[in-house]
Scaffold this motif. Structure first.
Motif, PDB file in Angstrom:
ATOM      1  N   ALA A   1       0.839  -1.201   0.000  1.00 17.92           N
ATOM      2  CA  ALA A   1       0.000   0.000   0.000  1.00 17.92           C
ATOM      3  C   ALA A   1       0.874   1.251   0.000  1.00 17.92           C
ATOM      4  CB  ALA A   1      -0.917  -0.007   1.217  1.00 17.92           C
ATOM      5  N   GLN A   2       1.821   1.293   0.909  1.00 14.01           N
ATOM      6  CA  GLN A   2       2.730   2.435   0.977  1.00 14.01           C
ATOM      7  C   GLN A   2       3.530   2.580  -0.305  1.00 14.01           C
ATOM      8  OE1 GLN A   2       4.998   3.022   4.752  1.00 14.01           O
ATOM      9  NE2 GLN A   2       4.022   1.096   5.337  1.00 14.01           N
TER      10      GLN A   2
ATOM     11  N   THR B   1      -5.617   4.828  -5.381  1.00 16.59           N
ATOM     12  CA  THR B   1      -6.607   4.377  -4.402  1.00 16.59           C
ATOM     13  C   THR B   1      -6.112   3.061  -3.815  1.00 16.59           C
ATOM     14  OG1 THR B   1      -8.420   5.369  -5.670  1.00 16.59           O
ATOM     15  CG2 THR B   1      -9.005   3.711  -4.022  1.00 16.59           C
ATOM     16  N   ILE B   2      -6.093   2.978  -2.497  1.00 18.24           N
ATOM     17  CA  ILE B   2      -5.539   1.803  -1.834  1.00 18.24           C
ATOM     18  C   ILE B   2      -6.596   1.157  -0.961  1.00 18.24           C
ATOM     19  CG2 ILE B   2      -3.632   0.897  -0.485  1.00 18.24           C
ATOM     20  CD1 ILE B   2      -2.655   2.539  -2.856  1.00 18.24           C
TER      21      ILE B   2
ATOM     22  N   ILE C   1      -7.346  -1.351   1.950  1.00 16.73           N
ATOM     23  CA  ILE C   1      -6.571  -1.886   3.064  1.00 16.73           C
ATOM     24  C   ILE C   1      -7.489  -2.670   4.003  1.00 16.73           C
ATOM     25  CG2 ILE C   1      -5.115  -1.301   5.047  1.00 16.73           C
ATOM     26  CD1 ILE C   1      -4.204   1.174   3.614  1.00 16.73           C
TER      27      ILE C   1
ATOM     28  N   VAL D   1      -1.104   2.119   7.923  1.00 17.47           N
ATOM     29  CA  VAL D   1      -2.203   2.878   7.319  1.00 17.47           C
ATOM     30  C   VAL D   1      -1.851   4.365   7.298  1.00 17.47           C
ATOM     31  CG1 VAL D   1      -4.642   3.486   7.475  1.00 17.47           C
ATOM     32  CG2 VAL D   1      -3.890   1.161   8.058  1.00 17.47           C
TER      33      VAL D   1
ATOM     34  N   THR E   1       0.659   5.231   4.683  1.00 17.78           N
ATOM     35  CA  THR E   1       0.098   5.239   3.327  1.00 17.78           C
ATOM     36  C   THR E   1      -0.648   6.542   3.057  1.00 17.78           C
ATOM     37  OG1 THR E   1      -0.144   2.836   3.405  1.00 17.78           O
ATOM     38  CG2 THR E   1      -1.415   3.995   1.729  1.00 17.78           C
ATOM     39  N   ARG E   2      -1.375   7.038   4.040  1.00 18.22           N
ATOM     40  CA  ARG E   2      -2.132   8.281   3.869  1.00 18.22           C
ATOM     41  C   ARG E   2      -1.224   9.470   3.553  1.00 18.22           C
ATOM     42  NH1 ARG E   2      -7.405   7.779   5.374  1.00 18.22           N
ATOM     43  NH2 ARG E   2      -7.939   6.138   6.894  1.00 18.22           N
TER      44      ARG E   2
ATOM     45  N   ILE F   1      -7.740   6.137   0.753  1.00 14.68           N
ATOM     46  CA  ILE F   1      -7.740   4.878   1.497  1.00 14.68           C
ATOM     47  C   ILE F   1      -9.170   4.334   1.617  1.00 14.68           C
ATOM     48  CG2 ILE F   1      -7.116   3.724   3.644  1.00 14.68           C
ATOM     49  CD1 ILE F   1      -4.739   4.919   2.117  1.00 14.68           C
TER      50      ILE F   1
END
Length: 328
Positions: A84-85, A99-100, A102, A111, A114-115, A121
């Motif tokens: 994700a990151q 767009t991830i 999770i 998380v 990643t943001r 997210i």
């Protein structure tokens, strides 16, 4: 990869290395020094990547291969954290929307990381991550970048193998953690193309041992998410290796072994103390296998891939503070 073979080629791997050079680090191979001064094996420090894990290599290669239309539509993926990151970072660097998806069980630290790269997210139940990512891709036209079952991703991860072969002239064995199989697929393809004499050993947690079971049975196996979610190695909770990954593994990997939860946690402290590197439980699995004696000594240097360093600071402090300094 050619029309005759779905496996990534040495040319694919070398092309990926050129594409990712401006974004990903060429990480060092660090000796792990035991309390008595011995150096039983070395560690490839992928936790030093900007996102804290090897995943940036595959994501960067995949994003670099987007055409103009795909870049305009953006990308989507699903991941428990490190992929994700990686996709968020690679997309941000390339000016592409991401767009991830999770799973709700992902560590908060991953998380949040990643943001910060500007990705959108979407949190879902663990069993829904694949379907939701595919739905978003279908509805928006975004390019799906799978975490592992993808030739672009495998080629990017395989650049780790190219580096190890160059960095360790007397290389004897490479030990690699496995979840979906992207890392071991790429590394094994690279190592066997350049040094077919070098052994490649895949390692899983016992509680997420779908590959080990499939390896013994001679066919790819799928475990339930409920089963694989039990392991502390949160980056290795995938329910099976990918289809393309299975083909690489059966073609190039020499052995598959598993390690216990206790061995994984102990290995975190040993790597931090002995190699002076931060490592998360998922990233300590390969070292755990060597420390537990599951990987034969053999000739040449053994290199354990420390795949990631994204660990909660409180857990890291607790594990580093333990007194178990046993090293094979």
């Amino acid at each position: 990869m050619t029309a005759d073979s779905p496996l990534v080629s040495l040319a694919d791997l070398r092309a990926a290395a050129e594409r990712i050079a401006g974004t990903c680090l060429r990480t060092p191979v660090v000796p792990l020094v035991a309390p008595d001064g011995r150096v039983p094996f070395a560690v490839k420090a992928e936790g030093l990547q900007p996102t804290g894990a090897f995943k940036l290599r595959g994501a960067t290669n995949a994003v670099a291969l987007l055409d103009d239309e795909q870049r305009r539509a953006g990308v989507v993926t699903h991941s428990s954290g490190n992929h994700a990151q990686a996709v968020a970072y690679a997309a941000h660097a390339a000016g592409v929307r991401a767009t991830i998806v999770i799973p709700e069980t992902a560590p908060a630290i991953k998380v949040a990381a990643t943001r910060r790269w500007g990705a959108e997210i979407v949190m879902v139940a663990p069993s829904e991550r694949h379907a939701r990512a595919e739905k978003i891709a279908a509805e928006t036209g975004a390019e799906l970048i799978p975490p592992y079952d993808d030739a672009r991703v495998i080629a990017g991860q395989g650049t780790v193998g190219l580096e190890v072969v160059e960095q360790v002239p007397d290389l004897g064995t490479v030990v690699v953690p496995v979840s979906g199989g992207g890392l071991v697929s790429g590394i094994a393809a690279a190592v066997k193309a350049l040094r077919p004499d070098v052994r490649v050993v895949a390692v899983e947690p016992e509680l997420a041992g779908d590959l080990a079971e499939g390896w013994a049975a001679g066919e790819r196996r799928v475990w339930s998410v409920e089963d694989t979610s039990r392991t502390v190695a949160d980056g290795l909770r995938t329910d099976s290796v990918g289809v393309l990954n299975w083909e690489h593994i059966t073609a190039y990997v020499d052995d598959v072994v598993t390690v216990s939860e206790e061995e994984i946690l102990a290995a975190v402290g040993v790597v931090v103390r002995g190699a002076r590197l931060v490592v998360e439980p998922s990233g300590a699995v390969a070292a755990a296998a060597v420390l537990a004696g599951r990987v034969g000594g053999g000739a040449g240097t053994t290199v354990a891939i420390a795949s990631g360093a994204n660990i909660d600071p409180s857990l890291l402090a607790a594990l580093v503070g333990t007194q178990d300094q046993t090293v094979v």
